[in-house]
Each structure stands twice: as structure tokens, then as C-alpha cells.
Design an enzyme around this catalytic site. Structure first.
Site, PDB file in Angstrom:
ATOM      1  N   GLU A 240      12.587  -2.748  10.951  1.00 33.62           N
ATOM      2  CA  GLU A 240      12.260  -1.712   9.980  1.00 33.62           C
ATOM      3  C   GLU A 240      11.261  -0.749  10.637  1.00 33.62           C
ATOM      4  O   GLU A 240      10.245  -1.192  11.175  1.00 33.62           O
ATOM      5  CB  GLU A 240      11.621  -2.344   8.738  1.00 33.62           C
ATOM      6  CG  GLU A 240      11.188  -1.307   7.736  1.00 33.62           C
ATOM      7  CD  GLU A 240      10.603  -1.909   6.464  1.00 33.62           C
ATOM      8  OE1 GLU A 240       9.825  -2.875   6.553  1.00 33.62           O
ATOM      9  OE2 GLU A 240      10.937  -1.402   5.380  1.00 33.62           O
TER      10      GLU A 240
ATOM     11  N   SER B 243       6.284  -6.958   2.957  1.00 32.62           N
ATOM     12  CA  SER B 243       7.120  -7.143   4.139  1.00 32.62           C
ATOM     13  C   SER B 243       7.976  -8.410   4.025  1.00 32.62           C
ATOM     14  O   SER B 243       7.614  -9.353   3.309  1.00 32.62           O
ATOM     15  CB  SER B 243       6.229  -7.254   5.375  1.00 32.62           C
ATOM     16  OG  SER B 243       5.367  -8.364   5.224  1.00 32.62           O
TER      17      SER B 243
ATOM     18  N   LEU C  33      11.495  -6.666  -0.556  1.00 35.02           N
ATOM     19  CA  LEU C  33      11.007  -6.706   0.828  1.00 35.02           C
ATOM     20  C   LEU C  33      11.443  -5.493   1.641  1.00 35.02           C
ATOM     21  O   LEU C  33      11.775  -4.459   1.088  1.00 35.02           O
ATOM     22  CB  LEU C  33      11.463  -8.021   1.465  1.00 35.02           C
ATOM     23  CG  LEU C  33      11.152  -9.281   0.631  1.00 35.02           C
ATOM     24  CD1 LEU C  33      11.716 -10.527   1.289  1.00 35.02           C
ATOM     25  CD2 LEU C  33       9.660  -9.430   0.387  1.00 35.02           C
TER      26      LEU C  33
ATOM     27  N   LYS D  50      -2.683  -8.358  -7.610  1.00 35.93           N
ATOM     28  CA  LYS D  50      -3.434  -8.182  -6.377  1.00 35.93           C
ATOM     29  C   LYS D  50      -2.899  -6.965  -5.633  1.00 35.93           C
ATOM     30  O   LYS D  50      -1.798  -6.970  -5.095  1.00 35.93           O
ATOM     31  CB  LYS D  50      -3.307  -9.403  -5.461  1.00 35.93           C
ATOM     32  CG  LYS D  50      -4.343  -9.341  -4.350  1.00 35.93           C
ATOM     33  CD  LYS D  50      -3.947 -10.076  -3.101  1.00 35.93           C
ATOM     34  CE  LYS D  50      -3.296  -9.223  -2.077  1.00 35.93           C
ATOM     35  NZ  LYS D  50      -4.105  -8.109  -1.544  1.00 35.93           N
ATOM     36  N   PRO D  51      -3.702  -5.899  -5.612  1.00 39.54           N
ATOM     37  CA  PRO D  51      -3.275  -4.716  -4.839  1.00 39.54           C
ATOM     38  C   PRO D  51      -3.461  -4.970  -3.351  1.00 39.54           C
ATOM     39  O   PRO D  51      -4.149  -5.922  -2.966  1.00 39.54           O
ATOM     40  CB  PRO D  51      -4.232  -3.612  -5.300  1.00 39.54           C
ATOM     41  CG  PRO D  51      -5.209  -4.237  -6.246  1.00 39.54           C
ATOM     42  CD  PRO D  51      -5.035  -5.722  -6.215  1.00 39.54           C
ATOM     43  N   ALA D  52      -2.886  -4.108  -2.522  1.00 43.45           N
ATOM     44  CA  ALA D  52      -3.140  -4.202  -1.081  1.00 43.45           C
ATOM     45  C   ALA D  52      -4.616  -3.918  -0.840  1.00 43.45           C
ATOM     46  O   ALA D  52      -5.241  -3.146  -1.580  1.00 43.45           O
ATOM     47  CB  ALA D  52      -2.276  -3.189  -0.336  1.00 43.45           C
TER      48      ALA D  52
ATOM     49  N   TRP E 231       0.788  -1.236   0.000  1.00 42.89           N
ATOM     50  CA  TRP E 231       0.000   0.000   0.000  1.00 42.89           C
ATOM     51  C   TRP E 231       0.814   1.276   0.000  1.00 42.89           C
ATOM     52  O   TRP E 231       0.268   2.357  -0.117  1.00 42.89           O
ATOM     53  CB  TRP E 231      -0.932   0.021   1.221  1.00 42.89           C
ATOM     54  CG  TRP E 231      -0.223  -0.314   2.505  1.00 42.89           C
ATOM     55  CD1 TRP E 231      -0.206  -1.525   3.134  1.00 42.89           C
ATOM     56  CD2 TRP E 231       0.616   0.545   3.283  1.00 42.89           C
ATOM     57  NE1 TRP E 231       0.591  -1.473   4.255  1.00 42.89           N
ATOM     58  CE2 TRP E 231       1.104  -0.210   4.368  1.00 42.89           C
ATOM     59  CE3 TRP E 231       1.010   1.886   3.179  1.00 42.89           C
ATOM     60  CZ2 TRP E 231       1.969   0.316   5.330  1.00 42.89           C
ATOM     61  CZ3 TRP E 231       1.870   2.415   4.136  1.00 42.89           C
ATOM     62  CH2 TRP E 231       2.336   1.627   5.191  1.00 42.89           C
ATOM     63  N   ASN E 232       2.140   1.183   0.163  1.00 40.64           N
ATOM     64  CA  ASN E 232       2.875   2.446   0.344  1.00 40.64           C
ATOM     65  C   ASN E 232       3.115   3.196  -0.961  1.00 40.64           C
ATOM     66  O   ASN E 232       3.065   4.418  -0.994  1.00 40.64           O
ATOM     67  CB  ASN E 232       4.173   2.211   1.130  1.00 40.64           C
ATOM     68  CG  ASN E 232       5.112   1.251   0.456  1.00 40.64           C
ATOM     69  OD1 ASN E 232       4.695   0.407  -0.325  1.00 40.64           O
ATOM     70  ND2 ASN E 232       6.377   1.368   0.742  1.00 40.64           N
TER      71      ASN E 232
HETATM   72  P1  NAD Z   1       2.567  -6.901   3.441  1.00 44.14           P
HETATM   73  O1  NAD Z   1       3.648  -7.906   3.300  1.00 44.14           O
HETATM   74  O2  NAD Z   1       1.721  -6.949   4.644  1.00 44.14           O
HETATM   75  O3  NAD Z   1       1.562  -6.986   2.201  1.00 44.14           O
HETATM   76  C1  NAD Z   1       2.006  -6.898   0.865  1.00 44.14           C
HETATM   77  C2  NAD Z   1       0.989  -7.562  -0.046  1.00 44.14           C
HETATM   78  O4  NAD Z   1       0.968  -8.970   0.230  1.00 44.14           O
HETATM   79  C3  NAD Z   1      -0.432  -7.067   0.136  1.00 44.14           C
HETATM   80  O5  NAD Z   1      -1.062  -6.979  -1.129  1.00 44.14           O
HETATM   81  C4  NAD Z   1      -1.060  -8.190   0.973  1.00 44.14           C
HETATM   82  O6  NAD Z   1      -2.449  -8.274   0.827  1.00 44.14           O
HETATM   83  C5  NAD Z   1      -0.364  -9.400   0.389  1.00 44.14           C
HETATM   84  N1  NAD Z   1      -0.372 -10.593   1.253  1.00 44.14           N
HETATM   85  C6  NAD Z   1      -0.552 -10.655   2.602  1.00 44.14           C
HETATM   86  N2  NAD Z   1      -0.518 -11.938   3.006  1.00 44.14           N
HETATM   87  C7  NAD Z   1      -0.322 -12.703   1.910  1.00 44.14           C
HETATM   88  C8  NAD Z   1      -0.194 -14.097   1.688  1.00 44.14           C
HETATM   89  N3  NAD Z   1      -0.264 -14.972   2.686  1.00 44.14           N
HETATM   90  N4  NAD Z   1       0.009 -14.534   0.433  1.00 44.14           N
HETATM   91  C9  NAD Z   1       0.106 -13.664  -0.595  1.00 44.14           C
HETATM   92  N5  NAD Z   1      -0.022 -12.320  -0.457  1.00 44.14           N
HETATM   93  C10 NAD Z   1      -0.224 -11.851   0.789  1.00 44.14           C
HETATM   94  O7  NAD Z   1       3.283  -5.489   3.264  1.00 44.14           O
HETATM   95  P2  NAD Z   1       2.675  -4.042   3.435  1.00 44.14           P
HETATM   96  O8  NAD Z   1       2.470  -3.776   4.873  1.00 44.14           O
HETATM   97  O9  NAD Z   1       1.518  -3.886   2.497  1.00 44.14           O
HETATM   98  O10 NAD Z   1       3.882  -3.134   2.865  1.00 44.14           O
HETATM   99  C11 NAD Z   1       4.911  -2.670   3.646  1.00 44.14           C
HETATM  100  C12 NAD Z   1       6.149  -3.519   3.478  1.00 44.14           C
HETATM  101  O11 NAD Z   1       6.526  -3.573   2.105  1.00 44.14           O
HETATM  102  C13 NAD Z   1       7.362  -2.933   4.183  1.00 44.14           C
HETATM  103  O12 NAD Z   1       8.078  -3.943   4.830  1.00 44.14           O
HETATM  104  C14 NAD Z   1       8.192  -2.342   3.052  1.00 44.14           C
HETATM  105  O13 NAD Z   1       9.553  -2.198   3.321  1.00 44.14           O
HETATM  106  C15 NAD Z   1       7.925  -3.309   1.963  1.00 44.14           C
HETATM  107  N6  NAD Z   1       8.214  -2.706   0.681  1.00 44.14           N
HETATM  108  C16 NAD Z   1       9.298  -3.148  -0.042  1.00 44.14           C
HETATM  109  C17 NAD Z   1       9.634  -2.542  -1.234  1.00 44.14           C
HETATM  110  C18 NAD Z   1      10.802  -2.997  -2.057  1.00 44.14           C
HETATM  111  O14 NAD Z   1      10.810  -2.713  -3.244  1.00 44.14           O
HETATM  112  N7  NAD Z   1      11.785  -3.688  -1.497  1.00 44.14           N
HETATM  113  C19 NAD Z   1       8.858  -1.492  -1.716  1.00 44.14           C
HETATM  114  C20 NAD Z   1       7.785  -1.062  -0.955  1.00 44.14           C
HETATM  115  C21 NAD Z   1       7.459  -1.689   0.227  1.00 44.14           C
END
Ligand code: NAD
Length: 480
Positions: A381, A225, A247, A171-173, A147-148
């Protein structure tokens, strides 16, 4: 009510289950989006598999033309898209515009590579035989986005995946589906065949899991994450799926005693507080050489105090709200842990309350001194506006501390000494090292983490390799 895109058709929620998308600045509903079922996710995957038969046959140049057209349409719709992005995500409008432009730039960049998908040729590999190395699309690719930066991070996957001839299910957030859906709708206007791009909204544990485990999906591009990334990698293992994982990060910034302090302080303020600190590549740990630390901190404190926090749509807002209340609680707990262990808040250190702040989730931009190295803000983080500051007495000490992390996404060093700069570039364990700048990423340069910050690369020509299979072909010219 927003609808999902499956096989070229806009569809509502068949189960009737909806997610209310909330404005983080005001707590008001922006819209609703379907909470898809496993069956709907499967339909999208099937549609992508069907469309693959068509799209993979197109020439690279023809595919590139679609991306180029999309970039133009994005620019035409920039204002409306940015406004929607601010309302669902919370970021200031100025930053939302930058994100929308970044998506368009990514499409333009990959469109430019349309005639550059190439392999190799080995003459006389054997008697009367020569070898070819060819690139083939992988098939249906799943893209899972956080979502960021819901739009630009989706673009990092769409650009190389489509150009290489793959089709996709995105799949978006759950909290930020709206702008992405609008953006994906523009691909049909640009001539993309039906089903080549599908978007299924809903829960990670339902839609996300289905995309990761469905045998028809051959590759997963995941950004999110480290915790969920680990799970995605484990689930993908049963089908030996290709995975790219972008991540979490805890980027160190090292400021040496010969650095341009004013420029570095400005970069630290932008680099930590952009997007309210909710960026994977945000500066999350600051290492200052002892002799310049007081001067640097003074300048950074002045800059931080000036940052105006408020609704992203309001004139003059520099920092918006945190995206969700959970996010705000987490940052509050991490900062409190540091304070409990003896850290001092030079600025901030608390939630913002009163007036309009009470409608959203606002946290004050925070600078922390005297932080213990095992405090949560140093080891985890911090996905919010808080920056721990540490003092070091040499470059070796700074690099050792910078590397003492499970993360390895970005990093920066500030110095005018070429030997220090190159030493840091070679020794910091991170996918990006900026020398005298920070955080700005380029479509031209491969991006991806070391250690637990990820696997594989996005951006650059390199990303095409992560959306292609490499195949060897032997051609025999011996007629007999
Ligand atoms: P998140 O891991 O909670 O969710 C990311 C996505 O994964 C969402 O669409 C969520 O619905 C989906 N998801 C959740 N559980 C799942 C599962 N079991 N199977 C498949 N998909 C699933 O992350 P967040 O809170 O939305 O985003 C923040 C995190 O993303 C931070 O840790 C940030 O550092 C990281 N991030 C990394 C980058 C990069 O390029 N390295 C860029 C932006 C954000």
C-alpha cells in the site's frame, strides 16, 4: 492542554505523560494530549459498562434524536472544527470541511434509522409456538481509529454503535486526538448520558491493547493498517470478541479504450492525491488500455503538475504535507525502489525542499511509468502521493492484475460498455467497484474490504448488524 473524556468528566493525564500534537505543515506544536495509562483505559471501560445499563434501555427513536442534535451542533461548529483538523492532520481546509460534514451526515443517516431496528417473526414454528428474531445491543464497544480521517472514521463507528444501543470507548490515533475530542464533547450537549461515549488518548500498545483485551469490551471496531489489524484480531480471539476490521487497500483503476478519457484523468488525479494520497480508498494502481495510454498519461501529467502543494491553511493549497516524517520517509523509499528497478518519474519522484517546505514533510505528487510488477509501489500500500501506471491489452488482463494483490478494498472501471462494466463489477475482488467514478463513499452503501483489506462492514443498514446480537425467542401459547 486537551483532556480525555471518561465517564462524562474531562480529565487530564494522571501520570503527567503527554503527547505533543504537531502541525505537519509547520512542525509547530498545536496542543498536548494525555498519554493514558492502562488504569485510565479501564476506568473508561467501566464507565461505558455502567452507562450501558441506561442507554440500552432508551428507545431507538430517543437515541436517534441525540444523533440528530449532534449533526446540528457539528454544522454550527464546522469552521472551528475544520481549522483544528487541518492543523493537527495537515489536510487542506477545504478537505477538512468535507470530513466534518461527512461526520454530520453519518449521524443524520443513522438517526434516520432510529425506528428501523427490526427483527423477524415466524408463525406456528411448532404446535402452539411462534418464533421471534430480535436484535439486542452487544454492550461496550471499543473503537480504534487512525490519523488519516480521524473524525469521519470515528463517525462510522459511533453512528451504528450508539443507535443500536451500545456504549463506547474510543481511542484516536496518538497524533490526531484533538478534533475527535471536540466532536465527542458535543454529544453531551445533545443529551447523551454520561459515560455512553468515552475517549482515551495515548498509545496503541497501551490503551489500544487494553481495549482489545479487556473482557468487558465485547466488540472492537478497528480502522488502521493490515499489520495492526492482524494483531487486533489475534488478541480479540482469546475473548471471542466481535471484530470489524477496516484495513489497508491498493485500489486498482482500470481505464478501457472506450472510456471518457478526460473525466477518467480528472478522477485519477483527485483519487490519487486527495488527502495527500493518505486514504485507504485512494487509487493506488492505474491500468490503462494500450491504445489510450499515451493520451491519458499526457492529460494526467498536465493535471498533476498543476497541483499546488503547501500548508493546508493557505489559500489555493490543493495538497497538504504528509502527516509525519515517517510517512514521508516510507513513500520516498517506496518510490526509490521503483526508480532503482527502472521506473521513470513522469512527474515528481522526490521530496519537496526549500522555504516553507523545510518546516514540514512534503512530497511531490508523483506519476511513475515502466514500473515492474513486483516493485514495492505495486505490491504494497502506498500511503502517499505516488501512482504507478501500467499498460494492459484486454479487460481480462486488467482484472487479473487488479486481483493480484493481498488487498481488496475499492476499485474502479472506466468504460461505456455495459458488459465490460458488469464483468468487472462481478470479478474484481474488492468491497467497492465504481463504474465511471471513484472513491466517493456513501453512508447508504455497506463498505468493507475483501481479502486482507478487512472483515465486516461499516455504513448502511448492514453496519447495525455488526453492532447487534441476533437472538431467537420462542413463545409458547399453550397455557397447559
Ligand atoms: P495503524 O494501524 O498504525 O494505527 C491505527 C490505530 O491503531 C491507531 O489508533 C493506533 O494507535 C492503534 N494501534 C496501534 N497498535 C495497536 C495495538 N497493538 N492494539 C490496538 N491498537 C493499536 O494505522 P495508521 O497508520 O494510523 O493508519 C493508516 C492505515 O489505516 C492504512 O493502512 C490505511 O489504509 C488504513 N485505513 C483503512 C481504512 C478503511 O476503512 N479500510 C480507512 C482509513 C485508513
Amino acid at each position: 492542554m486537551a483532556q480525555m473524556l471518561i465517564g462524562g468528566e474531562w480529565v487530564g493525564s494522571r501520570s503527567g505523560e503527554l503527547t505533543e500534537v504537531m502541525n505537519p505543515a509547520t512542525g509547530e506544536a498545536v496542543d498536548t494530549a494525555p498519554r493514558a495509562t492502562v488504569e485510565e483505559a479501564r476506568e473508561a471501560i467501566d464507565a461505558a459498562a455502567e452507562a450501558f445499563k441506561v442507554w440500552s434501555e432508551w428507545t431507538g427513536a430517543r437515541r436517534a434524536e441525540v444523533l440528530r442534535q449532534v449533526a446540528g451542533l457539528i454544522h454550527q461548529n464546522e469552521k472551528e472544527l475544520a481549522n483544528l483538523l487541518t492543523r493537527e492532520q495537515g489536510k487542506p481546509l477545504r478537505e477538512a470541511v468535507l470530513e466534518i460534514r461527512r461526520f454530520a451526515h453519518t449521524m443524520t443517516y443513522y438517526a434516520g434509522l432510529g425506528k428501523n431496528i427490526r427483527g423477524g417473526y415466524i408463525p406456528q414454528i411448532d404446535e402452539g409456538k411462534y418464533g421471534l428474531i430480535i436484535k439486542r445491543p452487544i454492550g461496550v464497544c471499543g473503537a480504534i481509529v487512525p490519523w488519516n480521517f480521524p473524525v469521519s472514521l470515528m463517525g462510522n463507528k459511533i453512528g451504528p454503535a450508539l443507535l443500536a444501543g451500545n456504549t463506547m470507548v474510543i481511542k484516536p490515533a496518538e497524533t490526531t486526538p484533538l478534533t475527535g475530542l471536540r466532536v465527542v464533547g458535543l454529544f453531551a450537549e445533545a443529551g447523551l448520558p454520561k459515560g455512553a461515549l468515552n475517549v482515551v488518548t495515548g498509545r496503541g500498545s497501551v490503551v489500544g491493547e487494553e481495549i482489545v483485551t479487556n473482557p468487558k469490551v465485547r466488540k472492537i471496531g478497528f480502522t488502521g493498517s493490515t499489520e495492526v489489524g492482524r494483531r487486533v484480531m489475534a488478541s480479540a480471539a482469546s475473548g471471542i470478541k466481535r471484530v470489524t476490521l477496516e484495513l489497508g487497500g491498493s485500489d486498482p483503476m482500470i481505464v478501457c479504450d472506450d472510456a471518457d478519457i478526460e473525466r477518467a484523468a480528472k478522477a485519477a488525479a483527485v483519487g490519487r492525491f486527495f488527502n495527500c494520497g493518505q486514504a485507504c480508498l485512494a487509487i493506488k494502481r492505474l491500468y490503462l488500455f494500450d491504445s489510450i495510454a499515451d493520451d491519458f498519461i499526457e492529460r494526467l501529467v498536465v493535471r498533476t503538475k498543476k497541483l499546488r502543494v503547501g500548508n493546508g491553511l493557505a489559500e489555493g493549497t490543493i495538497i497538504g504535507p504528509l502527516h509525519t516524517v515517517t510517512q514521508c520517509d516510507e513513500v520516498e523509499a517506496q518510490v526509490q525502489d521503483a526508480l532503482d528497478r527502472g521506473a521513470r518519474a513522469l512527474v515528481g519522484g522526490e521530496r519537496l525542499r526549500g522555504g516553507d517546505y523545510d518546516r514540514g514533510h512534503y512530497y511531490a505528487p508523483t506519476l511513475l511509468a515502466d514500473v515492474k510488477e513486483d516493485a514495492r509501489v505495486a505490491t504494497e500500500e502506498v500511503f502517499g502521493p505516488a501512482l504507478p501506471i501500467f499498460r494492459v491489452s484486454s479487460l481480462d488482463e486488467a482484472i487479473e492484475k487488479a486481483n493480484d494483490s493481498i488487498f481488496g478494498l475499492g476499485s474502479s472501471i472506466w468504460t461505456n460498455d455495459l458488459s465490460r462494466a458488469t464483468r468487472a463489477a462481478e470479478r474484481i475482488e474488492a468491497g467497492y467497484t465504481w463504474i465511471n467514478s471513484a472513491q466517493i463513499i456513501y453512508d447508504e452503501l455497506p463498505f468493507g474490504g475483501f481479502k486482507q483489506s478487512g472483515l465486516g462492514k461499516e455504513h448502511g443498514i448492514e453496519a447495525l448488524d455488526y453492532y447487534s446480537e441476533t437472538k431467537s425467542v420462542v413463545i409458547s401459547t399453550n397455557a397447559g
